[in-house]
Write a protein that holds these residues in place. Structure first.
Motif, PDB file in Angstrom:
ATOM      1  N   ILE A 160      10.868 -14.841  26.091  1.00  0.00           N
ATOM      2  CA  ILE A 160      11.346 -16.210  26.306  1.00  0.00           C
ATOM      3  C   ILE A 160      10.892 -16.725  27.669  1.00  0.00           C
ATOM      4  O   ILE A 160      11.234 -16.166  28.707  1.00  0.00           O
ATOM      5  CB  ILE A 160      12.890 -16.259  26.224  1.00  0.00           C
ATOM      6  CG1 ILE A 160      13.350 -15.769  24.853  1.00  0.00           C
ATOM      7  CG2 ILE A 160      13.377 -17.682  26.480  1.00  0.00           C
ATOM      8  CD1 ILE A 160      14.848 -15.796  24.664  1.00  0.00           C
ATOM      9  N   ASN A 182      11.412 -19.569  30.251  1.00  0.00           N
ATOM     10  CA  ASN A 182      12.333 -20.675  30.546  1.00  0.00           C
ATOM     11  C   ASN A 182      12.148 -21.209  31.970  1.00  0.00           C
ATOM     12  O   ASN A 182      13.003 -21.941  32.464  1.00  0.00           O
ATOM     13  CB  ASN A 182      13.783 -20.243  30.307  1.00  0.00           C
ATOM     14  CG  ASN A 182      14.240 -19.204  31.311  1.00  0.00           C
ATOM     15  OD1 ASN A 182      13.411 -18.484  31.873  1.00  0.00           O
ATOM     16  ND2 ASN A 182      15.538 -19.137  31.561  1.00  0.00           N
ATOM     17  N   LYS A 183      11.044 -20.823  32.613  1.00  0.00           N
ATOM     18  CA  LYS A 183      10.807 -21.286  33.987  1.00  0.00           C
ATOM     19  C   LYS A 183       9.437 -21.938  34.088  1.00  0.00           C
ATOM     20  O   LYS A 183       8.495 -21.543  33.390  1.00  0.00           O
ATOM     21  CB  LYS A 183      10.881 -20.107  34.960  1.00  0.00           C
ATOM     22  CG  LYS A 183      12.286 -19.486  35.016  1.00  0.00           C
ATOM     23  CD  LYS A 183      12.324 -18.280  35.926  1.00  0.00           C
ATOM     24  CE  LYS A 183      13.726 -17.674  35.975  1.00  0.00           C
ATOM     25  NZ  LYS A 183      14.190 -17.235  34.627  1.00  0.00           N
ATOM     26  N   ILE A 200      11.157 -22.461  26.161  1.00  0.00           N
ATOM     27  CA  ILE A 200      12.349 -23.310  26.159  1.00  0.00           C
ATOM     28  C   ILE A 200      12.579 -23.850  27.575  1.00  0.00           C
ATOM     29  O   ILE A 200      12.003 -23.333  28.542  1.00  0.00           O
ATOM     30  CB  ILE A 200      13.598 -22.530  25.698  1.00  0.00           C
ATOM     31  CG1 ILE A 200      13.960 -21.459  26.729  1.00  0.00           C
ATOM     32  CG2 ILE A 200      13.365 -21.920  24.320  1.00  0.00           C
ATOM     33  CD1 ILE A 200      15.320 -20.833  26.485  1.00  0.00           C
ATOM     34  N   GLU A 201      13.452 -24.864  27.673  1.00  0.00           N
ATOM     35  CA  GLU A 201      13.810 -25.423  28.974  1.00  0.00           C
ATOM     36  C   GLU A 201      12.552 -25.687  29.808  1.00  0.00           C
ATOM     37  O   GLU A 201      11.553 -26.164  29.271  1.00  0.00           O
ATOM     38  CB  GLU A 201      14.763 -24.452  29.699  1.00  0.00           C
ATOM     39  CG  GLU A 201      16.024 -24.139  28.916  1.00  0.00           C
ATOM     40  CD  GLU A 201      17.019 -25.277  28.856  1.00  0.00           C
ATOM     41  OE1 GLU A 201      16.993 -26.168  29.737  1.00  0.00           O
ATOM     42  OE2 GLU A 201      17.827 -25.325  27.899  1.00  0.00           O
TER      43      GLU A 201
END
Lengths: 85, 119
Positions: B8, B10-11, B41-42
Protein backbone atom coordinates in the motif's frame (compact mmCIF):
# COMPACT_ATOMS: atom_id res chain seq x y z
CA UNK A 1 -9.82 -13.03 6.58
CA UNK A 2 -9.87 -10.83 9.68
CA UNK A 3 -7.20 -8.22 10.25
CA UNK A 4 -5.88 -6.53 13.37
CA UNK A 5 -4.70 -3.06 12.41
CA UNK A 6 -2.06 -1.45 14.65
CA UNK A 7 -1.94 2.35 14.61
CA UNK A 8 0.85 4.39 16.18
CA UNK A 9 0.26 7.67 14.36
CA UNK A 10 -2.91 9.52 15.38
CA UNK A 11 -2.88 11.55 12.15
CA UNK A 12 -3.62 8.38 10.14
CA UNK A 13 -6.72 7.36 12.10
CA UNK A 14 -9.21 8.36 9.37
CA UNK A 15 -7.17 6.67 6.64
CA UNK A 16 -6.92 3.45 8.63
CA UNK A 17 -10.57 3.49 9.67
CA UNK A 18 -11.55 3.74 6.02
CA UNK A 19 -10.32 0.20 5.33
CA UNK A 20 -11.71 -1.45 8.49
CA UNK A 21 -14.13 -4.32 7.90
CA UNK A 22 -16.74 -4.99 10.57
CA UNK A 23 -14.86 -8.02 11.93
CA UNK A 24 -11.44 -6.32 11.86
CA UNK A 25 -9.87 -4.86 14.99
CA UNK A 26 -7.90 -1.66 15.63
CA UNK A 27 -5.24 -1.44 18.33
CA UNK A 28 -3.94 2.01 19.30
CA UNK A 29 -0.32 2.12 20.48
CA UNK A 30 2.36 4.72 21.18
CA UNK A 31 1.18 8.25 20.32
CA UNK A 32 -2.10 7.01 18.84
CA UNK A 33 -3.33 6.12 22.35
CA UNK A 34 -4.31 9.80 22.77
CA UNK A 35 -7.25 8.97 20.49
CA UNK A 36 -8.64 6.53 23.05
CA UNK A 37 -9.90 9.46 25.06
CA UNK A 38 -11.54 11.36 22.21
CA UNK A 39 -12.87 8.89 19.65
CA UNK A 40 -15.16 5.86 19.38
CA UNK A 41 -13.87 2.76 17.60
CA UNK A 42 -15.66 1.93 14.34
CA UNK A 43 -15.23 -1.81 14.96
CA UNK A 44 -13.52 -3.73 17.80
CA UNK A 45 -11.13 -1.19 19.36
CA UNK A 46 -8.23 -1.73 21.76
CA UNK A 47 -5.57 0.46 23.36
CA UNK A 48 -2.20 -0.47 24.80
CA UNK A 49 -2.29 -0.02 28.58
CA UNK A 50 1.43 0.72 29.05
CA UNK A 51 1.33 3.57 26.53
CA UNK A 52 -1.68 5.10 28.26
CA UNK A 53 -0.13 4.88 31.72
CA UNK A 54 3.18 6.27 30.45
CA UNK A 55 1.32 9.32 29.17
CA UNK A 56 -0.92 9.73 32.23
CA UNK A 57 -4.00 9.05 30.12
CA UNK A 58 -6.93 6.71 30.35
CA UNK A 59 -9.34 5.41 27.73
CA UNK A 60 -12.92 6.70 27.41
CA UNK A 61 -14.05 3.16 28.13
CA UNK A 62 -15.02 2.17 24.62
CA UNK A 63 -11.51 0.86 23.84
CA UNK A 64 -10.51 -2.47 25.39
CA UNK A 65 -7.37 -1.95 27.53
CA UNK A 66 -4.64 -4.45 26.66
CA UNK A 67 -1.23 -4.82 28.30
CA UNK A 68 1.71 -6.21 26.35
CA UNK A 69 0.69 -9.83 26.99
CA UNK A 70 -2.86 -8.97 25.99
CA UNK A 71 -1.46 -7.38 22.81
CA UNK A 72 0.30 -10.60 21.86
CA UNK A 73 -2.81 -12.67 22.61
CA UNK A 74 -4.88 -10.23 20.53
CA UNK A 75 -2.71 -10.77 17.45
CA UNK A 76 -3.56 -14.47 17.64
CA UNK A 77 -7.28 -13.72 17.44
CA UNK A 78 -6.95 -12.33 13.93
CA UNK A 79 -5.82 -13.92 10.66
CA UNK A 80 -3.23 -11.22 10.05
CA UNK A 81 -1.81 -8.05 11.51
CA UNK A 82 -1.16 -4.82 9.60
CA UNK A 83 0.80 -1.89 10.98
CA UNK A 84 -0.76 1.20 9.41
CA UNK A 85 2.16 3.52 8.68
CA UNK B 1 -2.06 -21.91 -3.29
CA UNK B 2 -0.09 -18.73 -4.00
CA UNK B 3 0.11 -16.34 -1.10
CA UNK B 4 -1.37 -12.89 -1.71
CA UNK B 5 0.64 -9.78 -0.85
CA UNK B 6 -0.61 -6.18 -0.96
CA UNK B 7 1.74 -3.23 -1.02
CA UNK B 8 0.00 0.00 0.00
CA UNK B 9 1.39 3.35 -1.13
CA UNK B 10 -0.10 6.16 0.99
CA UNK B 11 2.66 8.78 0.91
CA UNK B 12 3.76 11.30 -1.71
CA UNK B 13 7.12 10.57 -3.38
CA UNK B 14 10.54 12.00 -2.54
CA UNK B 15 9.61 13.47 0.87
CA UNK B 16 10.15 9.96 2.21
CA UNK B 17 11.78 6.93 0.62
CA UNK B 18 8.73 4.75 1.35
CA UNK B 19 7.61 4.69 -2.28
CA UNK B 20 10.94 3.46 -3.55
CA UNK B 21 11.35 0.97 -0.72
CA UNK B 22 7.85 -0.46 -1.22
CA UNK B 23 8.67 -0.93 -4.87
CA UNK B 24 11.80 -2.84 -3.94
CA UNK B 25 9.68 -5.08 -1.68
CA UNK B 26 7.14 -5.67 -4.46
CA UNK B 27 9.85 -6.51 -6.98
CA UNK B 28 11.53 -8.92 -4.56
CA UNK B 29 8.23 -10.60 -3.62
CA UNK B 30 7.57 -11.24 -7.30
CA UNK B 31 10.56 -13.59 -7.24
CA UNK B 32 8.76 -15.72 -4.59
CA UNK B 33 5.85 -16.43 -6.86
CA UNK B 34 3.35 -14.47 -4.80
CA UNK B 35 0.17 -12.89 -6.05
CA UNK B 36 1.01 -9.20 -5.61
CA UNK B 37 -1.23 -6.15 -5.66
CA UNK B 38 0.02 -2.57 -5.55
CA UNK B 39 -2.57 -0.22 -4.05
CA UNK B 40 -2.24 3.56 -4.33
CA UNK B 41 -4.36 5.42 -1.76
CA UNK B 42 -4.42 8.86 -0.13
CA UNK B 43 -1.25 10.82 -1.02
CA UNK B 44 0.18 7.64 -2.51
CA UNK B 45 -1.63 8.54 -5.75
CA UNK B 46 1.03 11.24 -6.28
CA UNK B 47 3.56 8.43 -6.78
CA UNK B 48 1.92 7.82 -10.17
CA UNK B 49 2.06 11.36 -11.54
CA UNK B 50 3.49 11.27 -15.02
CA UNK B 51 5.68 14.38 -15.17
CA UNK B 52 7.99 13.74 -12.23
CA UNK B 53 11.48 15.27 -12.61
CA UNK B 54 13.30 14.54 -9.33
CA UNK B 55 16.71 14.96 -10.94
CA UNK B 56 16.28 18.64 -10.03
CA UNK B 57 16.62 17.39 -6.43
CA UNK B 58 19.48 15.07 -7.47
CA UNK B 59 17.14 12.15 -6.76
CA UNK B 60 16.49 9.06 -8.86
CA UNK B 61 13.18 8.94 -10.71
CA UNK B 62 11.70 5.74 -9.30
CA UNK B 63 8.37 6.39 -11.00
CA UNK B 64 9.84 4.89 -14.19
CA UNK B 65 10.05 1.61 -12.27
CA UNK B 66 6.27 1.60 -12.04
CA UNK B 67 6.17 0.89 -15.77
CA UNK B 68 7.98 -2.38 -14.97
CA UNK B 69 5.33 -3.63 -12.56
CA UNK B 70 3.77 -6.13 -14.95
CA UNK B 71 7.26 -7.22 -15.97
CA UNK B 72 7.72 -8.41 -12.38
CA UNK B 73 4.44 -10.24 -12.19
CA UNK B 74 2.54 -7.58 -10.28
CA UNK B 75 -0.76 -8.17 -12.01
CA UNK B 76 -2.97 -5.90 -9.94
CA UNK B 77 -2.29 -2.17 -9.54
CA UNK B 78 -5.19 -0.06 -8.32
CA UNK B 79 -5.45 3.65 -7.60
CA UNK B 80 -8.12 5.08 -5.33
CA UNK B 81 -10.70 7.06 -7.30
CA UNK B 82 -11.75 8.99 -4.17
CA UNK B 83 -8.15 10.01 -3.50
CA UNK B 84 -7.78 11.30 -7.07
CA UNK B 85 -11.03 13.28 -6.91
CA UNK B 86 -10.11 14.67 -3.47
CA UNK B 87 -6.79 15.91 -4.88
CA UNK B 88 -8.25 17.20 -8.18
CA UNK B 89 -6.17 14.75 -10.18
CA UNK B 90 -7.39 12.93 -13.26
CA UNK B 91 -6.43 9.49 -14.48
CA UNK B 92 -4.85 11.08 -17.56
CA UNK B 93 -2.18 12.76 -15.42
CA UNK B 94 -1.01 9.42 -14.12
CA UNK B 95 1.34 6.79 -15.50
CA UNK B 96 -0.95 4.30 -17.26
CA UNK B 97 -0.12 1.44 -14.85
CA UNK B 98 -2.98 1.39 -12.33
CA UNK B 99 -6.73 0.89 -12.68
CA UNK B 100 -9.03 3.29 -10.83
CA UNK B 101 -10.80 1.52 -7.97
CA UNK B 102 -13.55 2.24 -5.47
CA UNK B 103 -12.94 2.12 -1.73
CA UNK B 104 -14.77 -1.20 -1.27
CA UNK B 105 -12.70 -2.82 -4.01
CA UNK B 106 -9.46 -1.69 -2.32
CA UNK B 107 -10.85 -2.85 1.01
CA UNK B 108 -11.65 -6.35 -0.24
CA UNK B 109 -8.17 -6.80 -1.73
CA UNK B 110 -6.62 -5.80 1.59
CA UNK B 111 -8.95 -8.16 3.44
CA UNK B 112 -8.11 -11.10 1.14
CA UNK B 113 -4.35 -10.52 1.29
CA UNK B 114 -2.19 -12.84 3.37
CA UNK B 115 0.35 -10.07 3.94
CA UNK B 116 0.03 -6.30 3.74
CA UNK B 117 3.08 -3.99 3.65
CA UNK B 118 3.17 -0.26 4.29
CA UNK B 119 6.14 2.00 4.97
Amino acid sequence: MTTLYILNNPDLFQQCSAVLDENDGLLLIENAVVLAQQLEPKTAGFVLEEDLVARGLDSNGSWGNKDYDGFVALTLEYDKTVSWL
Amino acid sequence: MRKRLSIIFNKAPYGTQSGRELLDIALMAAAFDMDISALFIEDGVYQLLDNQQPDILHMKNHSSTFKALELYGIETALVSEDALIHRRLSQSQLLPVAQPAKQNELQSIIAQSDFVFML
